[in-house]
Design an enzyme around this catalytic site. Structure first.
Site, PDB file in Angstrom:
ATOM      1  N   GLU A 265       0.881  -1.182   0.000  1.00 55.26           N
ATOM      2  CA  GLU A 265       0.000   0.000   0.000  1.00 55.26           C
ATOM      3  C   GLU A 265       0.909   1.220   0.000  1.00 55.26           C
ATOM      4  O   GLU A 265       1.371   1.649   1.055  1.00 55.26           O
ATOM      5  CB  GLU A 265      -0.879   0.014   1.261  1.00 55.26           C
ATOM      6  CG  GLU A 265      -1.833  -1.158   1.372  1.00 55.26           C
ATOM      7  CD  GLU A 265      -3.043  -1.030   0.464  1.00 55.26           C
ATOM      8  OE1 GLU A 265      -3.243   0.047  -0.140  1.00 55.26           O
ATOM      9  OE2 GLU A 265      -3.782  -2.022   0.355  1.00 55.26           O
ATOM     10  N   CYS A 299      -2.438   9.210   2.075  1.00 58.61           N
ATOM     11  CA  CYS A 299      -2.091   8.597   0.787  1.00 58.61           C
ATOM     12  C   CYS A 299      -3.123   8.984  -0.256  1.00 58.61           C
ATOM     13  O   CYS A 299      -2.826   9.025  -1.443  1.00 58.61           O
ATOM     14  CB  CYS A 299      -1.969   7.093   0.934  1.00 58.61           C
ATOM     15  SG  CYS A 299      -3.366   6.358   1.758  1.00 58.61           S
ATOM     16  N   THR A 300      -4.353   9.309   0.167  1.00 59.32           N
ATOM     17  CA  THR A 300      -5.423   9.683  -0.765  1.00 59.32           C
ATOM     18  C   THR A 300      -5.598  11.204  -0.880  1.00 59.32           C
ATOM     19  O   THR A 300      -6.580  11.656  -1.470  1.00 59.32           O
ATOM     20  CB  THR A 300      -6.754   9.070  -0.309  1.00 59.32           C
ATOM     21  OG1 THR A 300      -6.977   9.451   1.059  1.00 59.32           O
ATOM     22  CG2 THR A 300      -6.771   7.558  -0.418  1.00 59.32           C
ATOM     23  N   GLU A 399       5.000  12.197  -5.688  1.00 56.73           N
ATOM     24  CA  GLU A 399       4.159  12.450  -4.502  1.00 56.73           C
ATOM     25  C   GLU A 399       4.966  13.229  -3.465  1.00 56.73           C
ATOM     26  O   GLU A 399       5.930  12.704  -2.901  1.00 56.73           O
ATOM     27  CB  GLU A 399       3.692  11.127  -3.873  1.00 56.73           C
ATOM     28  CG  GLU A 399       2.850  11.317  -2.617  1.00 56.73           C
ATOM     29  CD  GLU A 399       2.754  10.060  -1.747  1.00 56.73           C
ATOM     30  OE1 GLU A 399       3.792   9.411  -1.496  1.00 56.73           O
ATOM     31  OE2 GLU A 399       1.637   9.734  -1.320  1.00 56.73           O
ATOM     32  N   GLY A 461     -10.205   9.733   1.904  1.00 53.25           N
ATOM     33  CA  GLY A 461     -11.101   9.051   2.837  1.00 53.25           C
ATOM     34  C   GLY A 461     -11.770   7.875   2.157  1.00 53.25           C
ATOM     35  O   GLY A 461     -12.161   7.953   1.007  1.00 53.25           O
TER      36      GLY A 461
HETATM   37  P1  NAD Z   1       8.100   5.374   4.725  1.00 58.78           P
HETATM   38  O1  NAD Z   1       8.186   4.584   3.467  1.00 58.78           O
HETATM   39  O2  NAD Z   1       9.168   6.313   5.045  1.00 58.78           O
HETATM   40  O3  NAD Z   1       7.979   4.370   5.980  1.00 58.78           O
HETATM   41  C1  NAD Z   1       6.944   3.442   6.090  1.00 58.78           C
HETATM   42  C2  NAD Z   1       7.403   2.261   6.922  1.00 58.78           C
HETATM   43  O4  NAD Z   1       8.348   1.493   6.182  1.00 58.78           O
HETATM   44  C3  NAD Z   1       8.097   2.646   8.222  1.00 58.78           C
HETATM   45  O5  NAD Z   1       7.663   1.750   9.232  1.00 58.78           O
HETATM   46  C4  NAD Z   1       9.565   2.449   7.890  1.00 58.78           C
HETATM   47  O6  NAD Z   1      10.356   2.160   9.001  1.00 58.78           O
HETATM   48  C5  NAD Z   1       9.516   1.278   6.943  1.00 58.78           C
HETATM   49  N1  NAD Z   1      10.626   1.175   5.982  1.00 58.78           N
HETATM   50  C6  NAD Z   1      11.248   2.186   5.332  1.00 58.78           C
HETATM   51  N2  NAD Z   1      12.152   1.695   4.471  1.00 58.78           N
HETATM   52  C7  NAD Z   1      12.106   0.348   4.565  1.00 58.78           C
HETATM   53  C8  NAD Z   1      12.805  -0.726   3.927  1.00 58.78           C
HETATM   54  N3  NAD Z   1      13.741  -0.500   3.006  1.00 58.78           N
HETATM   55  N4  NAD Z   1      12.479  -1.999   4.268  1.00 58.78           N
HETATM   56  C9  NAD Z   1      11.527  -2.243   5.185  1.00 58.78           C
HETATM   57  N5  NAD Z   1      10.852  -1.273   5.837  1.00 58.78           N
HETATM   58  C10 NAD Z   1      11.136   0.010   5.528  1.00 58.78           C
HETATM   59  O7  NAD Z   1       6.664   6.114   4.667  1.00 58.78           O
HETATM   60  P2  NAD Z   1       6.050   7.189   5.681  1.00 58.78           P
HETATM   61  O8  NAD Z   1       6.729   8.493   5.475  1.00 58.78           O
HETATM   62  O9  NAD Z   1       5.943   6.626   7.054  1.00 58.78           O
HETATM   63  O10 NAD Z   1       4.549   7.273   5.119  1.00 58.78           O
HETATM   64  C11 NAD Z   1       4.154   8.071   4.058  1.00 58.78           C
HETATM   65  C12 NAD Z   1       3.978   7.244   2.789  1.00 58.78           C
HETATM   66  O11 NAD Z   1       3.072   6.174   3.020  1.00 58.78           O
HETATM   67  C13 NAD Z   1       3.360   8.045   1.665  1.00 58.78           C
HETATM   68  O12 NAD Z   1       4.021   7.716   0.466  1.00 58.78           O
HETATM   69  C14 NAD Z   1       1.917   7.560   1.633  1.00 58.78           C
HETATM   70  O13 NAD Z   1       1.269   7.738   0.402  1.00 58.78           O
HETATM   71  C15 NAD Z   1       2.081   6.137   1.987  1.00 58.78           C
HETATM   72  N6  NAD Z   1       0.844   5.562   2.502  1.00 58.78           N
HETATM   73  C16 NAD Z   1       0.128   4.710   1.702  1.00 58.78           C
HETATM   74  C17 NAD Z   1      -1.066   4.175   2.152  1.00 58.78           C
HETATM   75  C18 NAD Z   1      -1.868   3.258   1.281  1.00 58.78           C
HETATM   76  O14 NAD Z   1      -2.726   2.596   1.808  1.00 58.78           O
HETATM   77  N7  NAD Z   1      -1.627   3.188  -0.025  1.00 58.78           N
HETATM   78  C19 NAD Z   1      -1.525   4.481   3.434  1.00 58.78           C
HETATM   79  C20 NAD Z   1      -0.776   5.330   4.237  1.00 58.78           C
HETATM   80  C21 NAD Z   1       0.419   5.851   3.758  1.00 58.78           C
END
Ligand code: NAD
Length: 512
Positions: A265, A299-300, A399, A461
């Site tokens: 996701e 994300c949305t 994004e 949402g």
């Molecule tokens: P991020 O990618 O920085 O971190 C997300 C998670 O991944 C954290 O727990 C982090 O520790 C872990 N992580 C990071 N690199 C990793 C790796 N190489 N291997 C394993 N784990 C790793 O994201 P963020 O800043 O916390 O969140 C924002 C992003 O999340 C935005 O891009 C948003 O669109 C996305 N998002 C998507 C959805 C969806 O359902 N599509 C929902 C919420 C957020």
């Protein structure tokens, strides 16, 4: 200033001892790095957490594995009943947990409560699902044979979550995984571990009362290294990861290298098409809420508006006026519409995106900027910005997790749909129109290529009843409602012969 101490105490967060947690037992990672968790709301330290290391991860994954044979033996509706009780416990803690979500992450109080409500809703959904883990029954081509399929649990489900929905996304995964008979190992975002610790305690209270073995719920606080351990670990058959596309690509590659399963996701780049037949009052509310809600950190979140040229100027003027009324401040105070970004790194990324947009020729009609002074001491509060751009600009294709809204004009609907699709991401999309032909074209095979496509609703949402997720760089995963539960189970096809001979399929003969 907001007094978090009583909430921390009622939620039983003893962060320094909670580097990882198996059931309700905290493991304190001796000698581990300690990280301060700072609220973006007021810049105050909320608590310190220990970051788990490899040995802590090992202990948690082994505890989860040990719990699996017990948990999978319990009938699914009984597991559903336990998940129902988790929903009850979340109702009890909704006020405290919602406030902590708001204070730790920075989203508005209403959205903090909304996030907990979403967790409660998925518990109700999962309870019903626990009696509906259906397989199909097929007619065999052979006489006196019965053919059917069953769904069995997978084992340890690894959950990696993002900061912006610190607890709801975990609950979408965990509640379904639990009714399916899996055990869960959760690595929350290192930016929001406290709400995760609170959830672990709430779940444990219910599990302990039902003699559920420790290890059905395991929590490991750590940064990306812990996520990498999980992605590379063949003991974790499914890794469900929510976060940036960069993270998703790394997790997908690691999991694929061991032929495991991943459920991704990832980021979105969501657009609303506003046609000449739109109700512009509705379009305005949808656009403003979608773009500035959660300070653009969903994300949305609506990142692009694709507006017909005949209404462009009028709609732009109304939008600029509406932005002038957005009140920015402490998200715990309900008079404000928009709170802070998660941290100062996010502020730098936001400023950088504004610079890049200008360098590529973007025209800002609402200038952004960082807010300073009283109430903004954390340094994380920014103004929402609006820029007129071209869809193919590099920054527009990317994004940026902040409240920057891009305006693009179009002449023909085909062109608008093509632009809406012409980004690497494919999460959410919407059209504002009262014209049935336009709406149906947008929803057709020749329309939006996103996992979510709405008519007369913004991009932001979603309800838990539908399958949530997106295409292309959003990762392709689906979570929450519809048949998303199938991702947490393995399918087995069974054929039973109750005749007195052994006919082979396709009429093949094998005479001895
Ligand atoms: P991020 O990618 O920085 O971190 C997300 C998670 O991944 C954290 O727990 C982090 O520790 C872990 N992580 C990071 N690199 C990793 C790796 N190489 N291997 C394993 N784990 C790793 O994201 P963020 O800043 O916390 O969140 C924002 C992003 O999340 C935005 O891009 C948003 O669109 C996305 N998002 C998507 C959805 C969806 O359902 N599509 C929902 C919420 C957020």
């Amino acid at each position: 200033s907001f007094d978090i101490a009583p909430i921390i105490s009622r939620l039983r967060i003893n962060a320094v001892n909670d580097a990882f947690s198996i059931g309700g037992h905290s493991g304190s990672a001796a000698g581990a790095r300690v990280k301060d968790i700072i609220s973006p709301v007021d810049g105050q330290k909320i608590a310190s957490v220990r970051m788990a290391g490899v040995a802590d991860y090992e202990q948690a994954v082994e505890a989860a594995r040990a719990a699996f044979p017990v948990w999978r033996t319990m009938p699914a509706p009984k597991r559903g009943e336990i998940v129902r009780q988790i929903g009850e416990a979340l109702r009890k803690y909704k006020h405290d947990l919602g406030r902590l979500v708001s204070y730790e992450m920075g989203k508005s109080l209403q959205e903090g409560y909304g996030e907990v409500q979403e967790m409660i809703d998925i518990c109700d959904f999962a309870l019903g699902q626990s009696r509906q883990l259906y397989g199909l029954h097929m007619h065999s081509e052979r006489p006196q044979h019965r053919m059917f399929e069953q769904y069995h649990p997978l084992g340890v489900v690894g959950i990696i979550s993002a900061f912006n929905f610190p607890v709801a996304v975990w609950s979408w995964n965990a509640m379904l995984a639990w009714v399916c008979g899996d055990v869960c190992l959760w690595k929350p975002s290192e930016k929001t571990p406290l709400t995760a610790i609170a959830c672990q305690h709430i779940v444990h209270e219910v599990f302990a009362a039902n003699n559920v073995p420790d290890g059905v719920s395991c929590l490991v606080i750590g940064d990306r290294e812990v996520g990498e351990l999980m992605a590379n670990d063949p003991r974790v058959p499914l890794v469900s990861a929510t976060g940036s596309t960069r993270m998703g690509k790394a997790v997908a590659a690691a999991v694929a290298a061991r032929l495991g399963r991943s459920l991704l996701e990832l980021g979105g780049n969501n657009a609303i098409i506003i046609t000449p037949d739109a109700d512009l009052d509705m379009a305005l509310i949808g656009a403003v809420f979608g773009a500035v809600g959660t300070a653009g950190q969903r994300c949305t979140t609506t990142r692009r508006l694709i507006i017909h040229e005949s209404i462009y100027q009028n709609f732009k003027d109304r939008l600029v006026k509406a932005y002038g009324q957005v009140r920015i401040g402490n998200p715990l105070d309900e008079q404000f519409h928009m709170g802070p970004l998660i941290d100062q790194d996010a502020v730098r990324i936001y400023l950088d995106a504004i610079d890049k947009c200008k360098a590529e020729g973007g025209n800002f009609v609402v200038a952004g900027g960082v807010l300073t002074g009283k109430g903004y001491e954390s340094g994380c509060y920014v103004k929402p910005a609006i820029a007129e751009v071209r869809n193919n600009m590099t920054i527009v294709q990317h994004e940026t997790f902040a409240p920057i809204l891009y305006l693009i004009r179009y002449k023909e609907l085909d062109e608008a749909i093509a632009m809406q699709n012409d980004v690497p991401q494919g999460l959410s999309s919407a059209i504002m129109t009262n014209n049935l032909r336009e709406a149906e074209q947008f929803l057709s095979y020749a329309g939006s290529d996103c996992g979510i496509a709405n008519v007369n609703i913004g991009t932001s949402g979603a309800e838990i009843g539908g399958a949530f997720g997106g295409e292309k760089e959003t990762g392709g995963g689906r979570e929450s409602g519809s048949d998303a539960w199938k991702a947490y189970m393995r399918r087995q096809t069974n054929t039973v012969n109750y005749s007195t001979s052994l006919p082979l399929a396709q009429g093949i003969r094998f005479d001895l």
